[in-house]
Design a protein around this motif. Structure first.
Motif, PDB file in Angstrom:
ATOM      1  N   ASN A 116      12.328  -6.055  -0.178  1.00 50.15           N
ATOM      2  CA  ASN A 116      11.234  -6.968  -0.514  1.00 50.15           C
ATOM      3  C   ASN A 116      10.123  -6.912   0.530  1.00 50.15           C
ATOM      4  N   VAL A 117      10.513  -6.863   1.800  1.00 51.90           N
ATOM      5  CA  VAL A 117       9.492  -6.810   2.846  1.00 51.90           C
ATOM      6  C   VAL A 117       8.721  -5.496   2.774  1.00 51.90           C
ATOM      7  N   ILE A 118       9.404  -4.398   2.536  1.00 51.48           N
ATOM      8  CA  ILE A 118       8.727  -3.099   2.420  1.00 51.48           C
ATOM      9  C   ILE A 118       7.813  -3.081   1.200  1.00 51.48           C
ATOM     10  N   GLY A 119       8.299  -3.613   0.079  1.00 43.96           N
ATOM     11  CA  GLY A 119       7.452  -3.667  -1.109  1.00 43.96           C
ATOM     12  C   GLY A 119       6.250  -4.568  -0.924  1.00 43.96           C
ATOM     13  N   PHE A 120       6.448  -5.669  -0.220  1.00 40.87           N
ATOM     14  CA  PHE A 120       5.336  -6.573   0.049  1.00 40.87           C
ATOM     15  C   PHE A 120       4.301  -5.895   0.955  1.00 40.87           C
ATOM     16  N   ALA A 121       4.764  -5.129   1.940  1.00 40.54           N
ATOM     17  CA  ALA A 121       3.842  -4.403   2.823  1.00 40.54           C
ATOM     18  C   ALA A 121       3.032  -3.370   2.040  1.00 40.54           C
ATOM     19  N   ARG A 122       3.675  -2.698   1.087  1.00 45.11           N
ATOM     20  CA  ARG A 122       2.945  -1.734   0.250  1.00 45.11           C
ATOM     21  C   ARG A 122       1.878  -2.429  -0.581  1.00 45.11           C
ATOM     22  N   ALA A 123       2.212  -3.607  -1.107  1.00 46.39           N
ATOM     23  CA  ALA A 123       1.235  -4.350  -1.903  1.00 46.39           C
ATOM     24  C   ALA A 123       0.048  -4.776  -1.043  1.00 46.39           C
ATOM     25  N   LEU A 124       0.312  -5.208   0.177  1.00 49.22           N
ATOM     26  CA  LEU A 124      -0.784  -5.585   1.078  1.00 49.22           C
ATOM     27  C   LEU A 124      -1.668  -4.388   1.404  1.00 49.22           C
ATOM     28  N   ARG A 125      -1.039  -3.245   1.622  1.00 47.07           N
ATOM     29  CA  ARG A 125      -1.809  -2.037   1.924  1.00 47.07           C
ATOM     30  C   ARG A 125      -2.670  -1.639   0.729  1.00 47.07           C
ATOM     31  N   ALA A 156      -3.905  -3.686  -1.363  1.00 48.33           N
ATOM     32  CA  ALA A 156      -4.963  -4.688  -1.484  1.00 48.33           C
ATOM     33  C   ALA A 156      -6.013  -4.557  -0.397  1.00 48.33           C
ATOM     34  N   GLY A 157      -5.808  -3.641   0.569  1.00 43.91           N
ATOM     35  CA  GLY A 157      -6.832  -3.381   1.571  1.00 43.91           C
ATOM     36  C   GLY A 157      -6.490  -3.788   2.979  1.00 43.91           C
ATOM     37  N   LEU A 158      -5.286  -4.335   3.224  1.00 42.44           N
ATOM     38  CA  LEU A 158      -4.913  -4.724   4.579  1.00 42.44           C
ATOM     39  C   LEU A 158      -4.339  -3.528   5.331  1.00 42.44           C
ATOM     40  N   PRO A 159      -4.676  -3.355   6.607  1.00 43.34           N
ATOM     41  CA  PRO A 159      -4.152  -2.219   7.385  1.00 43.34           C
ATOM     42  C   PRO A 159      -2.719  -2.472   7.854  1.00 43.34           C
ATOM     43  N   VAL A 160      -1.761  -2.270   6.974  1.00 41.83           N
ATOM     44  CA  VAL A 160      -0.347  -2.507   7.267  1.00 41.83           C
ATOM     45  C   VAL A 160       0.345  -1.148   7.350  1.00 41.83           C
ATOM     46  N   GLY A 161       0.901  -0.831   8.514  1.00 43.25           N
ATOM     47  CA  GLY A 161       1.576   0.436   8.717  1.00 43.25           C
ATOM     48  C   GLY A 161       3.067   0.268   8.904  1.00 43.25           C
ATOM     49  N   PRO A 162       3.786   1.367   9.100  1.00 39.09           N
ATOM     50  CA  PRO A 162       5.248   1.296   9.292  1.00 39.09           C
ATOM     51  C   PRO A 162       5.642   0.461  10.502  1.00 39.09           C
ATOM     52  N   GLY A 163       4.839   0.501  11.566  1.00 40.50           N
ATOM     53  CA  GLY A 163       5.157  -0.289  12.745  1.00 40.50           C
ATOM     54  C   GLY A 163       5.168  -1.777  12.460  1.00 40.50           C
ATOM     55  N   PHE A 194       1.432  -9.352   9.812  1.00 46.34           N
ATOM     56  CA  PHE A 194       0.613  -8.526   8.926  1.00 46.34           C
ATOM     57  C   PHE A 194      -0.889  -8.841   8.988  1.00 46.34           C
ATOM     58  N   VAL A 195      -1.273 -10.047   9.351  1.00 47.57           N
ATOM     59  CA  VAL A 195      -2.688 -10.429   9.346  1.00 47.57           C
ATOM     60  C   VAL A 195      -3.266 -10.180  10.730  1.00 47.57           C
ATOM     61  N   LYS A 196      -4.180  -9.234  10.815  1.00 49.68           N
ATOM     62  CA  LYS A 196      -4.812  -8.868  12.077  1.00 49.68           C
ATOM     63  C   LYS A 196      -6.223  -9.430  12.211  1.00 49.68           C
ATOM     64  N   VAL A 234      -6.037  -8.438  -5.396  1.00 49.42           N
ATOM     65  CA  VAL A 234      -4.617  -8.668  -5.151  1.00 49.42           C
ATOM     66  C   VAL A 234      -3.808  -8.459  -6.422  1.00 49.42           C
ATOM     67  N   GLN A 235      -4.323  -8.950  -7.553  1.00 50.14           N
ATOM     68  CA  GLN A 235      -3.608  -8.786  -8.815  1.00 50.14           C
ATOM     69  C   GLN A 235      -3.501  -7.315  -9.204  1.00 50.14           C
ATOM     70  N   GLU A 236      -4.547  -6.532  -8.960  1.00 53.25           N
ATOM     71  CA  GLU A 236      -4.487  -5.107  -9.258  1.00 53.25           C
ATOM     72  C   GLU A 236      -3.461  -4.410  -8.374  1.00 53.25           C
ATOM     73  N   ALA A 237      -3.376  -4.830  -7.103  1.00 55.07           N
ATOM     74  CA  ALA A 237      -2.397  -4.225  -6.199  1.00 55.07           C
ATOM     75  C   ALA A 237      -0.976  -4.557  -6.629  1.00 55.07           C
TER      76      ALA A 237
END
Length: 400
Positions: free
Chosen positions: A16-25, A27-34, A62-64, A110-113
């Motif tokens: 779930n956390v990995i899938g959520f990170a992919r969705a954020l990415r 949607a335009g957030l700079p979320v990487g593997p780290g 996740f929010v920078k 966000v909905q499109e992501a």
């Protein structure tokens, strides 16, 4: 015990956390593997069953940037909501007041992501075929008219425009600064350094001209025939505002509205929503002469200093075309270093300046360019990044 010695969560929680990170990415957030690894480690130190602690932990990881908090909140509400609970709530409980309000600016993104399907492994042949199709589609998209695009194509064009960066075409000013390759002697610093060597001048210091990017002032027509082109051009102006701080934007239809401050919002959807809310005459009539008169009277001296470049985007279809329009255009032209008129009507190969308003405006511009597709916008970037033509007026009519 430190976080580094903890075993990261596995199973559904990690997925779930990995899938959520992919969705954020997406949607335009700079979320990487780290960031994902940090989030999995941090979740071991809290009570995962507590929703507020779970939200605060992921937000801290996740929010920078401040403008990403709104997107994160919407993505969290959509991703971690149980489908059964959501369905039962819609069937039995009336919607709360906040749900009836207009969705926030970034909600569509966000909905499109969230709606993007998971990528499955495909055969190399299928991947190669999809790559060829995508390249072909991009080539077609470069030359397709904005007014003929579907909603999906407009979304793709918006993403392409967001990637554009305007090179810094420097404008030489009258001021000087220390420069080892300068052509002017810096007598004060040279004499000061000579005191260290008993008055002998060994190190000669020089001065060079200070170079700054020229200010850009955009006047955008938001009448009914121009609204589609103006909205996409606002995305372009938002993209270049990060690189060039001296960008002023005005919208005009029946009146003139300054939207410079609204367009400086970090999130592009929020910026355009703020622009739309501050304008009362969107997709209405056109009074070019009246709007230019207001600009020349109230704003010209404030924003047209230091060699400003003016971008006028309009089709030039003025109902009340008279000598006043020619006078205001001439005054605007004399107040700026370079006046570029962007007209979507140039997309037609047989375009001729027959309208009375176009005839009165055309003699007072330096360049006449189309602005109907991605190719024309890229051509504009090239023109802004290069020095002005040697001749005073160059009516460029490249209809890509």
């Amino acid at each position: 015990m430190t976080i580094n010695h903890l075993n990261p969560p596995t199973g559904h929680m990690a997925d779930n956390v990995i899938g959520f990170a992919r969705a954020l990415r997406a949607a335009g957030l700079p979320v990487g593997p780290g960031s994902v690894i940090d989030a999995l480690d941090a979740l071991q130190l809290i009570e995962v069953g507590n929703r507020s602690d779970f939200y605060a932990t992921l937000e801290a990881i996740f929010v920078k940037r401040h403008e990403h908090a709104l997107i994160f909140r919407q993505a969290f509400m959509l991703f971690f909501r149980a489908a059964e609970e959501w369905k039962s709530m819609l069937d039995s409980v009336p919607l709360p007041d906040h749900a009836k309000k207009k969705p926030p600016p970034a909600s569509r993104r966000v909905q499109e992501a969230m709606a993007q399907p998971a990528k499955s492994e495909e055969r190399p042949q299928a991947q190669e075929q999809e790559l060829k199709l995508s390249v072909s589609d991009k080539e077609i998209l470069q030359k397709k008219d904005f007014a003929q695009m579907t909603a999906a194509e407009i979304a793709e064009v918006t993403r392409e425009i967001a990637k554009m960066r305007l090179p810094q075409a420097e404008l030489v000013t009258r001021r000087y600064q220390p420069d080892a390759r300068g052509l002017r002697l810096d007598m004060r610093r040279t004499v000061r350094n000579s005191l260290r060597t008993g008055g002998e001048i060994i190190d000669i210091r020089k001065l060079g001209r200070i170079e700054k990017p020229a200010p850009i002032v955009a006047l955008l027509d938001i009448s009914g025939s121009m609204s589609e082109y103006t909205r996409l051009f606002l995305h372009f102006l938002h993209a270049i505002t990060d690189a060039r701080k001296r960008v002023s934007v005005f919208l005009f239809g029946t009146r003139l509205t300054n939207v410079t401050r609204a367009l400086r919002a970090r999130d592009p959807d929020e910026a355009l929503a703020s622009c739309s809310s501050s304008v009362e005459d969107w997709a209405g009539g056109t009074r070019i002469a009246t709007s230019l008169h207001t600009f020349n009277q109230l704003w010209a001296r404030r924003v047209l200093g230091q060699g400003a470049i003016v971008l006028l985007i309009s089709d030039g279809l003025e109902r009340e075309a008279d000598a006043k329009l020619a006078f205001e255009m001439d005054r605007l032209h004399r107040s700026c270093r370079r006046l570029i008129w962007l007209n979507p009507l140039l997309r037609y190969s047989g375009f001729e300046a027959k309208a009375q308003g176009i005839k009165m405006m055309l003699p007072h511009v330096d360049e006449f360019r189309p602005v109907h597709n991605l190719t024309s916008i890229k051509g504009l970037i090239g023109a802004l990044s290069s020095p002005p033509p040697a001749h005073h007026r160059s009516l460029i009519r490249s209809v890509a």
